[in-house]
Design a protein around this motif. Structure first.
Motif, PDB file in Angstrom:
ATOM      1  N   GLN A 140      47.311  57.631  62.992  1.00 20.86           N
ATOM      2  CA  GLN A 140      47.022  57.235  64.585  1.00 20.86           C
ATOM      3  C   GLN A 140      45.629  57.546  63.871  1.00 20.86           C
ATOM      4  O   GLN A 140      45.041  58.017  62.744  1.00 20.86           O
ATOM      5  CB  GLN A 140      47.251  57.958  65.444  1.00 20.86           C
ATOM      6  N   ALA A 141      44.585  56.390  64.258  1.00 22.73           N
ATOM      7  CA  ALA A 141      43.028  56.638  64.262  1.00 22.73           C
ATOM      8  C   ALA A 141      42.561  56.446  65.593  1.00 22.73           C
ATOM      9  O   ALA A 141      43.248  56.151  67.325  1.00 22.73           O
ATOM     10  CB  ALA A 141      42.596  55.223  63.788  1.00 22.73           C
ATOM     11  N   ILE A 142      40.881  56.634  66.036  1.00 24.98           N
ATOM     12  CA  ILE A 142      40.333  56.744  67.663  1.00 24.98           C
ATOM     13  C   ILE A 142      39.336  56.541  67.172  1.00 24.98           C
ATOM     14  O   ILE A 142      38.595  56.859  66.680  1.00 24.98           O
ATOM     15  CB  ILE A 142      40.486  58.539  67.786  1.00 24.98           C
ATOM     16  N   GLY A 148      32.914  57.208  75.488  1.00 29.64           N
ATOM     17  CA  GLY A 148      34.658  57.351  75.479  1.00 29.64           C
ATOM     18  C   GLY A 148      34.134  57.733  73.478  1.00 29.64           C
ATOM     19  O   GLY A 148      35.015  58.449  72.291  1.00 29.64           O
ATOM     20  N   GLY A 149      32.823  57.700  72.555  1.00 35.96           N
ATOM     21  CA  GLY A 149      32.590  57.993  71.478  1.00 35.96           C
ATOM     22  C   GLY A 149      32.308  59.191  71.559  1.00 35.96           C
ATOM     23  O   GLY A 149      32.201  60.303  70.733  1.00 35.96           O
ATOM     24  N   LEU A 153      35.389  61.608  68.851  1.00 32.74           N
ATOM     25  CA  LEU A 153      34.960  63.214  68.128  1.00 32.74           C
ATOM     26  C   LEU A 153      35.849  63.888  68.650  1.00 32.74           C
ATOM     27  O   LEU A 153      35.412  64.678  67.341  1.00 32.74           O
ATOM     28  CB  LEU A 153      33.017  62.859  68.044  1.00 32.74           C
ATOM     29  N   THR A 154      35.565  64.016  69.335  1.00 32.96           N
ATOM     30  CA  THR A 154      35.789  65.570  69.994  1.00 32.96           C
ATOM     31  C   THR A 154      37.742  66.246  69.692  1.00 32.96           C
ATOM     32  O   THR A 154      38.292  66.895  69.340  1.00 32.96           O
ATOM     33  CB  THR A 154      35.450  65.832  71.073  1.00 32.96           C
ATOM     34  N   VAL A 166      38.195  58.327  62.523  1.00 33.58           N
ATOM     35  CA  VAL A 166      37.521  58.166  63.423  1.00 33.58           C
ATOM     36  C   VAL A 166      36.166  57.784  63.113  1.00 33.58           C
ATOM     37  O   VAL A 166      35.796  57.878  62.512  1.00 33.58           O
ATOM     38  CB  VAL A 166      37.380  59.656  64.771  1.00 33.58           C
ATOM     39  N   SER A 167      36.331  57.082  64.382  1.00 32.57           N
ATOM     40  CA  SER A 167      34.599  56.316  64.129  1.00 32.57           C
ATOM     41  C   SER A 167      34.653  56.442  65.775  1.00 32.57           C
ATOM     42  O   SER A 167      34.658  56.643  66.485  1.00 32.57           O
ATOM     43  CB  SER A 167      34.815  54.668  63.806  1.00 32.57           C
TER      44      SER A 167
END
Length: 276
Positions: A140-142, A148-149, A153-154, A166-167
């Protein structure tokens, strides 16, 4: 769960689905793109969290992610940004209430009855899509945009073992220090600023949360850059924590989906390398 619509795109399937949510106590809608590789087996999942005023539809219609996802074999999940429906608490202003859930579980009335977006995006929705679709939840990536950024991140900082990468696009990196975040957190989480740190990326990193690396794009013509986004606060926090931050200031770009769609494929390729 009900499939509201389905369309063929780049050899894959673009779905919009609706379901009754226990987390938010209302019906929720999300979109999911399944690339053609999903016909043969489970594929990695990229979750995208949208910004203020948005629904699932903004990135679905304007994000230009499907060609890259089809090429790379990535599923792309886009939830809504808040609970919606009759009786859901709201307040005047586009930066609070409907469309502005900030990816937290509200503790204050009247918001706490439905505004449990943290639980929704980290628990309920992933469990639902994992049970219904051919997704490899071990890969998974997010990512996300603006509010939403912040959420991406959180979430990743709280669950580094869950997300391989994560990006973010134009994220609110320190919501506890800017007007959008102060307004939302005071309503949803109450006056105790110490409780806000769990949903502030810069504070989380200073308090010991870690991910290996971050990719962040911001436009240098973004009208919210100096007042609300403050990416410069992320740089020393990551440097002190040993987090490899790639912060790209894109000349001439603003806060819109023209910006997001331009660099979406870059982000998806970056995630795909880490999801192998």
């Amino acid at each position: 769960m009900e499939v509201v619509s389905e369309a063929r795109s780049h050899g894959g399937r673009q779905l919009v689905c609706r379901h009754a949510s226990a987390a938010t106590a209302c019906e929720m809608t999300f979109s999911l793109y399944l690339p053609p590789q999903a016909d043969a087996g489970a594929v990695p999942l990229v979750t995208y969290l949208s910004g203020l005023t948005c629904t699932h539809a903004n990135v679905t219609d304007k994000g230009e992610y499907r060609a890259a996802c089809a090429e790379l074999g990535l599923a792309f999940l886009a939830p809504d940004t808040s609970p919606r429906g009759e009786g859901i608490a709201d307040e005047d202003g586009w930066d609070i209430g409907l469309g502005a859930g900030f990816y937290v579980d509200a503790t204050q009335q009247p918001w706490s009855a439905n505004y449990r977006m943290w639980r929704y995006v980290t628990d309920e929705l992933p469990s639902l899509v994992a049970a219904e679709f051919p997704l490899d939840m071990a890969r998974q990536a997010i990512t996300g945009h603006s509010m939403g950024g912040h959420g991406a991140l959180t979430v990743a900082l709280h669950q580094p073992d869950r997300f391989r990468s994560v990006s973010a696009f134009a994220p609110i990196v320190a919501p506890a220090q800017v007007p959008w975040g102060e307004k939302a957190f005071s309503r949803y989480l109450g006056p105790d600023r110490a409780s806000w740190r769990a949903h502030d990326a810069v504070a989380l990193i200073k308090d010991g949360a870690r991910v290996p690396e971050l990719l962040v794009d911001v436009g240098d013509a973004d009208p919210f850059l100096e007042r609300e986004l403050k990416p410069e606060l992320l740089e020393p926090a990551c440097a002190d924590a040993g987090i490899a931050l790639t912060l790209r200031r894109q000349p001439g770009y603003d806060h819109s989906y023209y910006f997001i769609s331009t660099f979406m494929a870059d982000h998806l390729r970056w995630h795909a390398e880490r999801l192998r």
